[in-house]
Design an enzyme around this catalytic site. Structure first.
Site, mmCIF file in Angstrom:
data_model
loop_
_atom_site.group_PDB
_atom_site.id
_atom_site.type_symbol
_atom_site.label_atom_id
_atom_site.label_comp_id
_atom_site.label_asym_id
_atom_site.label_seq_id
_atom_site.Cartn_x
_atom_site.Cartn_y
_atom_site.Cartn_z
ATOM 1 N N ASP A 66 153.944 135.353 53.540
ATOM 2 C CA ASP A 66 152.537 135.180 53.338
ATOM 3 C C ASP A 66 152.199 136.542 52.709
ATOM 4 O O ASP A 66 152.715 137.569 52.950
ATOM 5 C CB ASP A 66 151.811 135.336 54.646
ATOM 6 N N ASP A 72 144.455 142.140 57.203
ATOM 7 C CA ASP A 72 145.826 141.948 58.034
ATOM 8 C C ASP A 72 146.302 143.379 58.505
ATOM 9 O O ASP A 72 146.664 143.641 59.614
ATOM 10 C CB ASP A 72 146.809 141.382 57.029
ATOM 11 N N GLU A 95 152.995 139.246 63.829
ATOM 12 C CA GLU A 95 153.385 138.508 62.727
ATOM 13 C C GLU A 95 153.732 139.206 61.249
ATOM 14 O O GLU A 95 154.276 138.922 60.655
ATOM 15 C CB GLU A 95 152.220 137.569 62.543
ATOM 16 N N GLU A 96 153.179 140.605 61.536
ATOM 17 C CA GLU A 96 152.993 141.435 60.129
ATOM 18 C C GLU A 96 154.127 141.987 59.989
ATOM 19 O O GLU A 96 154.257 143.009 59.343
ATOM 20 C CB GLU A 96 151.845 142.058 59.830
ATOM 21 N N ASP A 117 149.360 137.991 66.672
ATOM 22 C CA ASP A 117 149.055 137.563 65.190
ATOM 23 C C ASP A 117 147.647 138.537 64.962
ATOM 24 O O ASP A 117 146.645 138.089 65.562
ATOM 25 C CB ASP A 117 148.712 136.011 65.058
ATOM 26 N N LEU A 119 145.641 139.134 62.464
ATOM 27 C CA LEU A 119 144.544 138.325 61.968
ATOM 28 C C LEU A 119 145.063 136.917 61.361
ATOM 29 O O LEU A 119 145.939 137.030 60.553
ATOM 30 C CB LEU A 119 144.084 139.111 60.865
ATOM 31 N N ASP A 120 144.427 136.001 62.123
ATOM 32 C CA ASP A 120 144.620 134.694 61.645
ATOM 33 C C ASP A 120 143.638 133.815 60.901
ATOM 34 O O ASP A 120 142.422 134.273 61.045
ATOM 35 C CB ASP A 120 144.754 133.781 63.000
ATOM 36 N N GLU A 281 151.371 132.188 67.451
ATOM 37 C CA GLU A 281 150.326 131.532 67.168
ATOM 38 C C GLU A 281 150.325 129.972 68.133
ATOM 39 O O GLU A 281 149.636 129.859 69.111
ATOM 40 C CB GLU A 281 150.175 130.608 65.945
HETATM 41 P P1 AHG Z 1 147.620 133.520 59.162
HETATM 42 O O1 AHG Z 1 146.251 133.909 58.328
HETATM 43 O O2 AHG Z 1 147.906 134.238 60.347
HETATM 44 O O3 AHG Z 1 148.865 133.590 58.234
HETATM 45 O O4 AHG Z 1 147.504 132.240 59.419
HETATM 46 C C1 AHG Z 1 147.125 131.243 58.618
HETATM 47 C C2 AHG Z 1 147.484 129.777 59.266
HETATM 48 C C3 AHG Z 1 146.498 129.285 60.110
HETATM 49 O O5 AHG Z 1 145.305 130.073 60.296
HETATM 50 C C4 AHG Z 1 145.628 127.978 59.518
HETATM 51 O O6 AHG Z 1 145.717 126.920 60.204
HETATM 52 C C5 AHG Z 1 146.853 127.686 58.418
HETATM 53 O O7 AHG Z 1 147.615 128.830 58.061
HETATM 54 C C6 AHG Z 1 146.466 127.183 57.255
HETATM 55 O O8 AHG Z 1 147.315 126.672 56.281
HETATM 56 P P2 AHG Z 1 146.948 125.893 54.991
HETATM 57 O O9 AHG Z 1 146.193 126.661 54.121
HETATM 58 O O10 AHG Z 1 148.626 125.591 54.665
HETATM 59 O O11 AHG Z 1 146.367 124.522 55.353
HETATM 60 MN MN MN Z 2 148.004 133.025 61.955
HETATM 61 MN MN MN Z 3 148.072 136.271 60.612
#
Ligand code: AHG
Ligand code: MN
Ligand code: MN
Length: 337
Positions: A66, A72, A95-96, A117, A119-120, A281
């Site tokens: 990501d 983050d 996670e980071e 995590d 920042l989710d 998560e």
């Molecule tokens: P993060 O920002 O910690 O990487 O998590 C993102 C996750 C979660 O928060 C969310 O439900 C999902 O990614 C959304 O994924 P899509 O955009 O693929 O639906």
């Molecule tokens: Mn997340």
């Molecule tokens: Mn995150």
């Protein structure tokens, strides 16, 4: 004196929890209190994110591929710095960060492990949509010294606590140490988290489903049949369900915990193991939903029984009201017939 206002702060609640354990040393309470400080520091930056140069992305990618956004990175560093010196932890994992986060040699080593995590829902930061942080706490399994991977790669049922925060229209901190799930809302005027959701329980069945339907062409037959089932017109079984998907797991999870329903991130042709991480998560939220009367699985196995073999291992996730998760598992078991 009005007895309706319960002025119970998060700190008092943690202290009460400690008093309920006669042998408690206060170590665990100190850990949770430090976590609350870290979360307030993140809230302070998130609440003025639009005004500072902390929106947008860095030039980095994390272990899950990501894009790492500035917030983050800020949240990740804030949690690590707030938690490194308290003497409560032998290691952290985020996670980071690719690998284990050691406690600096000049600080005392403790008996707990924190995985998080920071920042989710990062993709939502610039759009001012709710985002959050997710935490899991384990007791170390190695005898002494700096924590190791073995201390982190534990099944979720070994967690001694889990928590999440949502930085949204208000900022809420929800935590569970195995004795109920309790939510605290931040009163910015005094900088205190005040008890607002005592002993949260999720309905046995809901009428909301949360999934990214943009991936539906890549789902297997059982998954497609389940979503079509939820769209069926049958009032006695509460169908059709409403579709609600924010794209921040922690916000979708919190709404479904309160109202009832199911959040899904299934495996699909491009995500053979789903997208969400076991440690940061799935396991913390599974710990919380089970203590609120709900269920969490990977579509067949209980999330809390999964033993991660690496820090960033992913899993499909079906989490929420017990009846809804079991119905999803039934469709996935039946597959394409
Ligand atoms: P993060 O920002 O910690 O990487 O998590 C993102 C996750 C979660 O928060 C969310 O439900 C999902 O990614 C959304 O994924 P899509 O955009 O693929 O639906
Ligand atoms: Mn997340
Ligand atoms: Mn995150």
């Amino acid at each position: 004196m009005s007895d309706t206002i319960q002025l119970m702060t998060l700190g008092h609640h943690i202290e009460e929890g400690e008093r309920a354990h006669p042998g408690a040393t206060g170590d665990f309470s100190g850990l949770l209190s430090n976590l609350a400080i870290a979360v307030k520091l993140i809230w302070r930056e998130v609440s003025k994110a639009g005004l500072l140069d902390i929106l947008g992305t860095t030039q980095k990618e994390n272990s899950s591929g990501d894009k790492v956004r500035k917030l983050d990175e800020f949240a990740d560093e804030t949690i690590y710095k707030a938690m490194q010196r308290g003497g409560h932890l032998c290691a952290m994992a985020s996670e980071e960060n690719e690998g284990l986060l050691a406690i600096p040699p000049n600080y005392p080593i403790g008996k707990y492990v924190l995985v998080y995590d920071p920042l989710d829902g990062s993709s939502n930061i610039d759009a001012n949509v709710s985002i959050g942080s997710i935490f899991g706490i384990y007791r170390r399994v190695t005898p002494a010294g700096p924590g190791t991977l073995q201390d982190c790669l534990q099944p979720g049922y070994k967690q001694v606590a889990a928590a999440y925060t949502i930085y949204g229209s208000s900022t809420i901190f929800v935590y569970c140490t195995g004795n109920g799930v309790h939510g605290f809302t931040l009163d910015p005027s005094v900088g205190e988290f005040l008890l607002s959701h005592e002993n949260m329980r999720t309905p046995r069945q809901g009428r909301i489903y949360s999934v990214n339907e943009g991936n539906s062409s890549k789902w297997n037959e059982g998954m497609r049949n389940y979503i079509e089932f939820l769209k069926g017109d049958d009032e006695p079984t509460g169908r059709p369900y409403s579709s609600r998907y924010i794209g921040s797991l922690v916000a979708d999870f919190h709404r479904n915990l309160l109202y009832g329903g199911i959040f899904m991130y299934p495996s699909d042709a491009t995500h053979p193991y789903g997208k969400l991480r076991i440690l940061y998560e799935a396991s913390p939220l599974a710990f919380i939903i089970e203590h609120a009367g709900g269920r969490a699985s990977d579509g067949s196995r209980r999330i809390l029984d999964l033993v991660p073999s690496s820090l960033h291992q992913k899993t499909p996730l079906f989490i929420g009201s017990e009846e809804d998760v079991r119905k999803a598992e039934e469709f996935l078991r039946k597959g394409g017939d």
